[in-house]
Design a protein around this motif. Structure first.
Motif, PDB file in Angstrom:
ATOM      1  N   GLY A   1     -25.748 -18.673  41.344  1.00  0.00           N
ATOM      2  CA  GLY A   1     -26.053 -19.741  40.400  1.00  0.00           C
ATOM      3  C   GLY A   1     -26.543 -20.998  41.090  1.00  0.00           C
ATOM      4  O   GLY A   1     -26.527 -21.126  42.318  1.00  0.00           O
ATOM      5  N   ASN A   2     -26.994 -21.931  40.306  1.00  0.00           N
ATOM      6  CA  ASN A   2     -27.465 -23.226  40.813  1.00  0.00           C
ATOM      7  C   ASN A   2     -26.243 -24.136  40.982  1.00  0.00           C
ATOM      8  O   ASN A   2     -25.985 -25.006  40.176  1.00  0.00           O
ATOM      9  N   ARG A   3     -25.494 -23.894  42.076  1.00  0.00           N
ATOM     10  CA  ARG A   3     -24.199 -24.536  42.277  1.00  0.00           C
ATOM     11  C   ARG A   3     -24.309 -25.726  43.232  1.00  0.00           C
ATOM     12  O   ARG A   3     -24.865 -25.611  44.326  1.00  0.00           O
TER      13      ARG A   3
ATOM     14  N   ALA B   1     -29.909 -19.439  39.949  1.00  0.00           N
ATOM     15  CA  ALA B   1     -30.086 -18.976  38.579  1.00  0.00           C
ATOM     16  C   ALA B   1     -29.337 -19.873  37.605  1.00  0.00           C
ATOM     17  O   ALA B   1     -28.240 -20.354  37.903  1.00  0.00           O
ATOM     18  N   GLN B   2     -29.928 -20.099  36.468  1.00  0.00           N
ATOM     19  CA  GLN B   2     -29.260 -20.838  35.391  1.00  0.00           C
ATOM     20  C   GLN B   2     -28.513 -19.840  34.528  1.00  0.00           C
ATOM     21  O   GLN B   2     -29.070 -18.838  34.091  1.00  0.00           O
ATOM     22  N   SER B   3     -27.228 -20.101  34.316  1.00  0.00           N
ATOM     23  CA  SER B   3     -26.427 -19.159  33.533  1.00  0.00           C
ATOM     24  C   SER B   3     -26.955 -19.056  32.106  1.00  0.00           C
ATOM     25  O   SER B   3     -27.381 -20.038  31.505  1.00  0.00           O
TER      26      SER B   3
ATOM     27  N   VAL C   1     -32.722 -17.363  29.467  1.00  0.00           N
ATOM     28  CA  VAL C   1     -33.634 -16.287  29.084  1.00  0.00           C
ATOM     29  C   VAL C   1     -34.626 -16.029  30.206  1.00  0.00           C
ATOM     30  O   VAL C   1     -34.954 -14.883  30.518  1.00  0.00           O
ATOM     31  N   LEU C   2     -35.096 -17.099  30.854  1.00  0.00           N
ATOM     32  CA  LEU C   2     -36.064 -16.953  31.936  1.00  0.00           C
ATOM     33  C   LEU C   2     -35.467 -16.176  33.103  1.00  0.00           C
ATOM     34  O   LEU C   2     -36.133 -15.307  33.681  1.00  0.00           O
ATOM     35  N   THR C   3     -34.214 -16.469  33.444  1.00  0.00           N
ATOM     36  CA  THR C   3     -33.563 -15.742  34.527  1.00  0.00           C
ATOM     37  C   THR C   3     -33.518 -14.254  34.229  1.00  0.00           C
ATOM     38  O   THR C   3     -33.798 -13.421  35.098  1.00  0.00           O
ATOM     39  N   GLN C   4     -33.187 -13.899  33.002  1.00  0.00           N
ATOM     40  CA  GLN C   4     -33.129 -12.491  32.615  1.00  0.00           C
ATOM     41  C   GLN C   4     -34.515 -11.867  32.653  1.00  0.00           C
ATOM     42  O   GLN C   4     -34.678 -10.722  33.095  1.00  0.00           O
ATOM     43  N   GLU C   5     -35.522 -12.604  32.214  1.00  0.00           N
ATOM     44  CA  GLU C   5     -36.881 -12.082  32.239  1.00  0.00           C
ATOM     45  C   GLU C   5     -37.350 -11.826  33.664  1.00  0.00           C
ATOM     46  O   GLU C   5     -38.004 -10.815  33.950  1.00  0.00           O
ATOM     47  N   ILE C   6     -37.021 -12.734  34.583  1.00  0.00           N
ATOM     48  CA  ILE C   6     -37.408 -12.558  35.984  1.00  0.00           C
ATOM     49  C   ILE C   6     -36.656 -11.384  36.594  1.00  0.00           C
ATOM     50  O   ILE C   6     -37.216 -10.610  37.379  1.00  0.00           O
ATOM     51  N   ALA C   7     -35.391 -11.240  36.239  1.00  0.00           N
ATOM     52  CA  ALA C   7     -34.618 -10.102  36.737  1.00  0.00           C
ATOM     53  C   ALA C   7     -35.261  -8.791  36.302  1.00  0.00           C
ATOM     54  O   ALA C   7     -35.356  -7.835  37.091  1.00  0.00           O
TER      55      ALA C   7
END
Length: 218
Positions: free
Chosen positions: A177-179, A150-152, A155-161
């Motif tokens: 995260g994308n670590r 996930a990218q911190s 907006v897209l991460t939140q939408e997918i969640a």
């Protein structure tokens, strides 16, 4: 009393399945050392053998007697038998399954106490996860979606969640995260908790392991 079996499954390739399996296994082993609970075993059911290569690197890095984990391989229907056998001797068994093969993955899903399903936060990845969720439901297993890479503050991460919640399938509160530390540590046969203790990646994995323990109640 049998141990808990956590199967990591995702038919879409490139989801970070093997990395998640290795990191969770080490996290469970670390928790077991603190709490004095059962040992942890890894079962690789993916013919590609990436988890086996990681474990061999771990033996080279730490020594064969200092990995903190047991390791076995199995394929097809043998996975169910091997998993049950390991669960008699270990507190936790973590299974890595192959992508793109419901035939190979089904036995490992059938025997699972919980199926962790990593999904990257993109619409395509979420759509591609549907067959995996359908297979899990068909086998009557419990599932937990894990947002991975996930990218911190995206907006897209939140939408997918939010879209995952709309599907009606349980999802972990912890997002990974994308670590860089996740992938970098794997080459040494280690995990982010070991190469970068105290880092955000390590903290995320540790939080996810605790969350899964509470979810399965072990």
């Amino acid at each position: 009393m049998s141990g808990i079996i956590i199967t990591v499954a995702q038919q879409k390739g490139g989801s970070g399945k093997t990395t998640l399996a290795a990191h969770l296994a080490v996290a469970f082993a670390q928790l077991a050392a603190i709490r004095g609970s059962g040992r942890v075993a890894l079962l690789d059911c993916d013919p590609q053998g990436s988890l086996g290569e990681w474990f061999e690197a771990r033996e080279r890095t730490l020594g064969e007697d200092a990995t903190g984990l047991a390791f076995r391989t199995a394929s097809g229907w043998g996975a169910r038998r091997e998993a049950r056998s390991l669960a008699r001797d270990f507190g936790v068994v973590v299974i890595d399954t192959p992508p793109k093969s419901d035939v190979e993955s089904r036995p490992a899903i059938e025997v699972a106490s919980l199926v962790a399903v990593p999904v990257q936060p993109t619409p395509i990845d979420l759509w591609a996860t549907q067959p995996t969720l359908e297979m899990i439901a068909k086998e009557g297993a419990r599932s937990l979606l894990v947002i991975n890479r996930a990218q911190s503050r995206s907006v897209l991460t939140q939408e997918i969640a939010e879209a995952i919640l709309a599907l009606g399938h349980p999802a972990a509160d912890t997002r990974l995260g994308n670590r860089v530390a996740f992938a970098a540590s794997m080459g040494e046969g280690l995990t982010a908790q070991e190469t970068a203790p105290g880092s955000k990646g390590a903290a995320e994995i540790e939080a996810l392991a605790v969350e899964i323990r509470r979810y399965v109640n072990f």
